[in-house]
Design a protein around this motif. Structure first.
Motif, PDB file in Angstrom:
ATOM      1  N   ARG A 239      42.398  39.714  31.139  1.00  0.00           N
ATOM      2  CA  ARG A 239      42.376  39.270  32.537  1.00  0.00           C
ATOM      3  C   ARG A 239      43.305  40.142  33.379  1.00  0.00           C
ATOM      4  O   ARG A 239      42.958  40.517  34.511  1.00  0.00           O
TER       5      ARG A 239
ATOM      6  N   ALA B 247      41.694  43.473  34.077  1.00  0.00           N
ATOM      7  CA  ALA B 247      40.684  43.317  35.134  1.00  0.00           C
ATOM      8  C   ALA B 247      41.366  43.177  36.487  1.00  0.00           C
ATOM      9  O   ALA B 247      40.868  43.688  37.503  1.00  0.00           O
TER      10      ALA B 247
ATOM     11  N   HIS C  96      42.224  46.531  37.915  1.00  0.00           N
ATOM     12  CA  HIS C  96      41.044  47.172  38.506  1.00  0.00           C
ATOM     13  C   HIS C  96      40.721  46.572  39.870  1.00  0.00           C
ATOM     14  O   HIS C  96      40.345  47.301  40.798  1.00  0.00           O
TER      15      HIS C  96
END
Length: 209
Positions: A140, A143, A146
């Motif tokens: 997580r 991500a 990103h």
């Protein structure tokens, strides 16, 4: 005012940067809380913060304020213009929206990884660990990096045109990633460039002094 913290940890770093950004260093007494030896689990500390976490701000009248966002909001209004939490309703809403995302998708996710998938603060403090949950949160957090990189592709700071507490939170989150030996991917060029700009702010060096 007093701030109870453990210097070098990510959440205390957030508040120390905010203190420096607002020029309040000479108004604050920092009180060391020995987390590895469980000083945050004593009745005396629970009286200040039932969650048993640092940092905690204690005002001169004895009022205690925990949670980094709440502490930063208070500090941002001690003197001068509110530069870290938004200057009007729209800015405040965007800052708080992005603050929650930076916390949930980076800072908190990495914290969960630390407490569940590594030795954390040690067996006497980490009474329950779930490695699978910790590893899931590492994914997580990656991500989240990103996502923040994408946000920075269209604006200089995470809540828009101005530096805010969101940038402090994300910067401290990447510091936690460093501590955990988790690299920011080289492909996240916007995030890397933003991090270098934030690192050059005088408040960063001042918070580490």
């Amino acid at each position: 005012m007093k701030i109870y913290d453990f210097k070098g940890f990510a959440n205390p770093a957030r508040v120390r940067i905010a203190v420096a950004e607002k020029g309040l260093t000479d108004q604050i007494e920092f009180v060391h809380v020995d987390l590895p030896n469980g000083a945050h689990r004593t009745p005396e500390f629970f009286a200040k913060n039932p969650s048993g976490t640092v940092p905690v701000l204690e005002l001169d009248d004895g009022t205690t304020i925990s949670e980094c966002t709440a502490i930063t909001v208070y500090l941002d209004h001690v003197q001068g213009e509110s530069t870290l939490t938004g200057r009007n309703g729209k800015e405040r809403a965007i800052v708080h929206m992005m603050q929650r995302r930076a916390e949930a998708e980076l800072m908190d996710a990495l914290g969960t990884y630390f407490h569940h998938a590594t030795p954390g603060l040690g067996a006497e403090i980490e009474l329950y660990q779930n490695r699978e949950w910790g590893e899931k949160n590492l994914k997580r957090a990656m991500a989240g990096m990103h996502y923040l990189n994408q946000v920075l592709s269209r604006q200089p700071y995470l809540a828009g045109e101005s530096f805010s507490m969101v940038d402090i939170t994300a910067f401290a989150g990447l510091g936690l990633a460093d501590f955990l030996k988790i690299d920011v991917p080289d492909t996240l060029t916007n995030l890397q460039a933003w991090r270098a700009r934030v690192a050059a702010r005088p408040s960063i060096a001042a918070s580490q002094a």
